[in-house]
Design a protein around this motif. Structure first.
Motif, mmCIF file in Angstrom:
data_model
loop_
_atom_site.group_PDB
_atom_site.id
_atom_site.type_symbol
_atom_site.label_atom_id
_atom_site.label_comp_id
_atom_site.label_asym_id
_atom_site.label_seq_id
_atom_site.Cartn_x
_atom_site.Cartn_y
_atom_site.Cartn_z
ATOM 1 N N SER A 150 0.871 -1.206 0.102
ATOM 2 C CA SER A 150 -0.254 -0.017 0.031
ATOM 3 C C SER A 150 1.048 1.248 -0.020
ATOM 4 N N ASP A 151 0.728 2.122 -1.029
ATOM 5 C CA ASP A 151 1.495 3.188 -1.069
ATOM 6 C C ASP A 151 0.953 4.270 0.044
ATOM 7 N N ILE A 152 2.061 5.108 0.573
ATOM 8 C CA ILE A 152 1.666 5.789 1.692
ATOM 9 C C ILE A 152 0.774 7.055 1.350
ATOM 10 N N GLU A 153 1.247 7.682 0.204
ATOM 11 C CA GLU A 153 0.735 8.809 -0.296
ATOM 12 C C GLU A 153 -0.614 8.542 -1.047
ATOM 13 N N THR A 154 -0.876 7.445 -1.835
ATOM 14 C CA THR A 154 -2.141 7.368 -2.496
ATOM 15 C C THR A 154 -3.073 6.231 -1.934
ATOM 16 N N GLY A 155 -2.463 5.311 -1.017
ATOM 17 C CA GLY A 155 -3.206 4.238 -0.484
ATOM 18 C C GLY A 155 -3.549 3.222 -1.320
ATOM 19 N N GLU A 156 -3.016 3.363 -2.639
ATOM 20 C CA GLU A 156 -3.081 2.378 -3.753
ATOM 21 C C GLU A 156 -2.137 1.071 -3.542
ATOM 22 N N TRP A 157 -2.486 0.051 -4.026
ATOM 23 C CA TRP A 157 -1.570 -1.110 -3.996
ATOM 24 C C TRP A 157 -0.659 -0.770 -5.178
ATOM 25 N N ILE A 158 0.521 -0.903 -5.092
ATOM 26 C CA ILE A 158 1.596 -0.781 -6.059
ATOM 27 C C ILE A 158 2.600 -1.763 -6.007
ATOM 28 N N ARG A 159 3.617 -1.674 -6.976
ATOM 29 C CA ARG A 159 4.894 -2.317 -7.034
ATOM 30 C C ARG A 159 6.066 -1.513 -7.308
ATOM 31 N N THR A 160 7.364 -1.831 -6.732
ATOM 32 C CA THR A 160 8.447 -0.868 -6.990
ATOM 33 C C THR A 160 9.308 -1.854 -7.329
ATOM 34 N N PHE A 161 10.176 -1.350 -8.376
ATOM 35 C CA PHE A 161 11.299 -1.706 -8.966
ATOM 36 C C PHE A 161 12.632 -1.219 -8.146
ATOM 37 N N ALA A 162 13.595 -2.273 -7.908
ATOM 38 C CA ALA A 162 14.688 -1.409 -6.860
ATOM 39 C C ALA A 162 15.939 -1.608 -7.674
#
Length: 408
Positions: A366-378
């Protein structure tokens, strides 16, 4: 239409039907759910509405429940069944005598053990009567009874309360949830419930599985127990020959092959994404002009991402946020020096990137800013610096193999 008075005056005509429950590990019947029924003039009626009708005095519903319970326990004994039976209960009936009469029946049996009995309560009923029943449920578990909470997620239940009673099983009704939620909201809820079940050590069960894609969804989200018409209808007795075992074995085998191919596709995508970054990022990265370097890098990922930032190996943010707003990349300096080491899997990702020297994609979160579920590439930039790229939902949707996390 069944008249409740007919049930009350003819308790000899109430009886249990049994729906088989399969486990993913054994791929065979490991238990049965007891459904409450009534027979009148050769017509069989389900008693769900009868037991949920609080205008019917509790003692009458209790008497019917006890009669069905006696007959179900008799079936267990006659067949020497070593699996479990699930008995559905409403809170008011459960509290009528604190389950003492039923407990005595089990205690009197020379064959049935308490851990073969699963007491099931619907989550909406539990949430509205939690203070009344919490201590009783914890007390009954000391006998060895197991506890199942059904209809999890219906009406947006409070998962934190389940932590207080530690159910052995959390049961989900996929068709009902799908009626209430959008596809995206359902996926988010299933992911959240799956995480919570792992946290409290509860097995996930899925009911009303009618089609193979529902079975696959239950398997993908870590379901251990499955039931529904696809696997077996409600019966009057215990199955002596399991004709569904081969079907379930073949289905789970197909699901595993499909998931392995998807994970291979995700890995191929991750390798290509890393290669694209390697071809663009300067070596070594200029830490003194990190914002500018990332800002220039972002121009190459307009379709894929909506946010870039860089952190050191202990989680402190070294760069500004470079975010896309209305198609334009902007810098947000206020995010510098924030620490993200507390985020799930952050340190695990750092260790893996240090060892493997390549990028990796996160699970959904859950993204802190939007509340949406996202994926992050590191991606490792070198000099103990790591780049994080938040992927847009549109991009994930176009690459649908990324819409399912490795967790699910």
């Amino acid at each position: 239409m069944l008249d409740p008075l007919d049930v009350i005056s003819s308790l000899e005509n109430v009886f249990p039907t049994l729906q088989p429950i399969y486990s993913a590990d054994a791929q065979t019947i490991v238990g049965y759910e007891v459904f409450n029924c009534f027979k009148q003039d050769e017509t069989k009626y389900a008693l769900d509405a009868f037991f949920l009708d609080d205008t019917i005095p509790t003692e009458y519903r209790f008497d019917a429940s006890m009669e069905i319970g006696k007959k179900a326990l008799h079936v267990m004994e006659v067949h020497n069944f070593s699996g479990f039976f699930v008995f559905k209960n409403t809170i008011d009936v459960l509290l009528h005598d604190d389950y003492e009469a039923f407990t005595q029946l089990v205690d009197d049996s020379s064959f049935i053990q308490f851990d073969q009995i699963i007491i099931e309560i619907q989550e909406p009923d539990l949430q509205s009567n939690f203070e009344k029943v919490e201590h009783l449920l914890n007390y009954l578990k000391t006998y060895g009874y197991r506890l199942s909470i059904s209809q999890v997620g219906i009406r947006g239940g409070q998962l934190d309360r389940l932590t207080q009673i530690q159910p052995n099983t959390m049961k989900l009704d996929l068709p009902l949830l799908r009626q209430q939620l959008s596809t995206e909201a359902l996926r988010d809820m299933l992911y959240t419930i799956t995480l919570h079940a792992r946290k409290i050590g509860a097995a996930l069960a899925f009911e009303k599985i009618e089609q193979e894609h529902q079975l696959q969804e239950a398997w993908r989200y870590g379901g251990r127990y499955y039931q529904g018409s696809l696997l077996g209808d409600k019966l009057n007795s215990i199955v002596t020959e399991d004709l569904t075992k081969l079907f379930l074995q073949e289905a789970l085998g197909r699901f595993t092959i499909q998931e392995r191919k998807r994970l291979e596709t995700v890995q191929d995508w991750s390798d290509k994404f890393s290669d694209k970054l390697r071809n663009i990022v300067s070596k070594p990265v200029n830490l003194e002009a990190l914002d500018n370097e990332i800002f220039q890098l972002a121009q190459h990922f307009t379709k894929e991402a909506f946010r870039f930032y860089a952190c050191n190996e202990v989680g402190f943010q070294l760069s500004s946020n470079i975010e896309k707003e209305e198609g334009v990349w902007i810098l947000k300096e206020e995010y510098k020096s924030r620490n993200w080491s507390w985020r799930p899997y952050f340190l695990t990702q750092i260790l893996r990137m240090n060892r493997e020297k390549t990028g990796m994609v996160s699970d959904f979160y859950s993204d802190i800013e939007t509340g949406e579920w996202i994926r992050t590439f590191a991606f490792p930039l070198g000099q103990s610096t790591f780049l994080f790229i938040d992927l847009t939902y549109e991009y994930l949707y176009e690459h649908d193999y990324l819409l399912l996390s490795s967790f699910a």
